[in-house]
Design a protein around this motif. Structure first.
Motif, PDB file in Angstrom:
ATOM      1  N   VAL A  12       0.860  -1.064   0.026  1.00 44.27           N
ATOM      2  CA  VAL A  12      -0.006   0.118  -0.052  1.00 44.27           C
ATOM      3  C   VAL A  12       0.941   1.199   0.016  1.00 44.27           C
ATOM      4  O   VAL A  12       1.994   1.389   0.624  1.00 44.27           O
ATOM      5  N   GLN A  13       0.409   2.361  -0.482  1.00 45.76           N
ATOM      6  CA  GLN A  13       1.019   3.626  -0.639  1.00 45.76           C
ATOM      7  C   GLN A  13       1.096   4.087   0.839  1.00 45.76           C
ATOM      8  O   GLN A  13       0.003   4.079   1.472  1.00 45.76           O
ATOM      9  N   ALA A  14       1.763   5.087   1.078  1.00 47.90           N
ATOM     10  CA  ALA A  14       2.073   5.759   2.266  1.00 47.90           C
ATOM     11  C   ALA A  14       0.677   6.755   2.260  1.00 47.90           C
ATOM     12  O   ALA A  14       0.228   7.273   1.088  1.00 47.90           O
ATOM     13  N   GLY A  15       0.048   6.864   3.399  1.00 48.60           N
ATOM     14  CA  GLY A  15      -1.294   7.538   3.404  1.00 48.60           C
ATOM     15  C   GLY A  15      -2.411   6.521   3.379  1.00 48.60           C
ATOM     16  O   GLY A  15      -3.700   7.046   3.547  1.00 48.60           O
ATOM     17  N   GLY A  16      -2.083   5.424   2.846  1.00 49.97           N
ATOM     18  CA  GLY A  16      -3.317   4.574   2.550  1.00 49.97           C
ATOM     19  C   GLY A  16      -3.644   3.747   3.523  1.00 49.97           C
ATOM     20  O   GLY A  16      -3.251   3.959   4.749  1.00 49.97           O
ATOM     21  N   ALA A  79      -9.974 -11.647  15.075  1.00 45.97           N
ATOM     22  CA  ALA A  79      -9.666 -10.001  15.466  1.00 45.97           C
ATOM     23  C   ALA A  79      -9.215  -9.503  14.279  1.00 45.97           C
ATOM     24  O   ALA A  79      -8.623 -10.086  13.193  1.00 45.97           O
ATOM     25  N   TYR A  80      -9.043  -8.078  14.448  1.00 44.14           N
ATOM     26  CA  TYR A  80      -8.688  -7.308  13.050  1.00 44.14           C
ATOM     27  C   TYR A  80      -7.784  -6.148  13.624  1.00 44.14           C
ATOM     28  O   TYR A  80      -7.928  -5.720  14.782  1.00 44.14           O
ATOM     29  N   LEU A  81      -7.093  -5.541  12.783  1.00 43.83           N
ATOM     30  CA  LEU A  81      -6.471  -4.614  12.883  1.00 43.83           C
ATOM     31  C   LEU A  81      -6.629  -3.315  11.734  1.00 43.83           C
ATOM     32  O   LEU A  81      -5.889  -3.879  10.578  1.00 43.83           O
ATOM     33  N   GLN A  82      -7.146  -2.557  12.013  1.00 41.73           N
ATOM     34  CA  GLN A  82      -7.636  -1.474  10.732  1.00 41.73           C
ATOM     35  C   GLN A  82      -6.491  -0.563  10.827  1.00 41.73           C
ATOM     36  O   GLN A  82      -6.248   0.267  11.824  1.00 41.73           O
ATOM     37  N   MET A  83      -5.735  -0.449   9.633  1.00 45.16           N
ATOM     38  CA  MET A  83      -4.353   0.469   9.960  1.00 45.16           C
ATOM     39  C   MET A  83      -4.631   1.717   8.680  1.00 45.16           C
ATOM     40  O   MET A  83      -4.890   1.390   7.553  1.00 45.16           O
ATOM     41  N   ASN A  84      -4.843   2.743   9.163  1.00 43.55           N
ATOM     42  CA  ASN A  84      -5.121   4.096   8.558  1.00 43.55           C
ATOM     43  C   ASN A  84      -3.806   4.944   8.480  1.00 43.55           C
ATOM     44  O   ASN A  84      -2.821   4.857   9.188  1.00 43.55           O
ATOM     45  N   SER A  85      -3.760   6.026   7.278  1.00 44.89           N
ATOM     46  CA  SER A  85      -2.631   6.819   7.523  1.00 44.89           C
ATOM     47  C   SER A  85      -1.179   6.141   7.482  1.00 44.89           C
ATOM     48  O   SER A  85      -0.443   6.426   8.200  1.00 44.89           O
ATOM     49  N   LEU A  86      -1.114   5.028   6.813  1.00 36.33           N
ATOM     50  CA  LEU A  86       0.229   4.276   6.851  1.00 36.33           C
ATOM     51  C   LEU A  86       1.229   4.922   6.372  1.00 36.33           C
ATOM     52  O   LEU A  86       1.464   5.850   5.571  1.00 36.33           O
ATOM     53  N   VAL A 126       4.688  -0.895   2.988  1.00 32.75           N
ATOM     54  CA  VAL A 126       4.093   0.634   2.844  1.00 32.75           C
ATOM     55  C   VAL A 126       5.244   1.543   2.022  1.00 32.75           C
ATOM     56  O   VAL A 126       6.478   1.532   2.522  1.00 32.75           O
ATOM     57  N   SER A 127       4.746   1.652   0.880  1.00 27.05           N
ATOM     58  CA  SER A 127       5.742   2.658  -0.117  1.00 27.05           C
ATOM     59  C   SER A 127       5.652   4.073   0.097  1.00 27.05           C
ATOM     60  O   SER A 127       4.653   4.687   0.238  1.00 27.05           O
ATOM     61  N   SER A 128       6.909   4.595   0.047  1.00 28.86           N
ATOM     62  CA  SER A 128       6.744   6.206  -0.012  1.00 28.86           C
ATOM     63  C   SER A 128       6.557   6.790  -1.247  1.00 28.86           C
ATOM     64  O   SER A 128       6.490   6.045  -2.133  1.00 28.86           O
TER      65      SER A 128
END
Length: 128
Positions: A12-16, A79-86, A126-128
């Motif tokens: 995923v891209q940074a911010g995703g 269980a889940y882990l929602q990751m935002n603003s990566l 996470v790509s920059s």
């Protein structure tokens, strides 16, 4: 056998955003807290988040607070882990495990789950 299967990782891209899942089996799921750890190549494991057995108590590492949300669906033993603003520094393999209760003040790299072993994890890049 107490077992966890992590899934949902990817690139995923940074911010995703990305949501990783933790499917559990071999124990009474709603008797235990669920902990998410992560480990980057060449680095020690880092405790990321924990959720109590009923879902009412949560813990987040300072590095992810405000960006990640932990949850659980006891009916699905998941269980889940929602990751935002990566961010690129979130890149790691993410693992889940059980604990009796969420630890206070948190988890260190030497911690091991009381019943299970570390599973395969799911890779988050996470790509920059």
């Amino acid at each position: 056998e107490v077992q966890f299967v992590e899934s949902g990782g990817g690139l995923v891209q940074a911010g995703g955003s990305l949501r990783v899942s933790c499917a559990a089996s071999g124990f009474i799921f709603d008797d235990y807290a669920i902990v998410w750890f992560r480990q980057a190549p060449g680095k020690e494991r880092e405790g990321v988040s924990c959720i109590g057995n009923s879902g009412g108590s949560t813990y987040y590492a300072d590095s992810v607070k405000g960006r990640f949300t932990i949850s659980r669906d006891n009916a699905k033993n998941t269980a889940y882990l929602q990751m935002n603003s990566l961010k690129p520094e979130d890149t790691a393999i993410y693992y889940c495990a059980e604990d009796l209760v969420c630890a206070e003040p948190g988890y260190n790299s030497r911690w091991y789950p009381p019943f299970s072993s570390w599973g395969q994890g799911t890779q988050v890049t996470v790509s920059s």
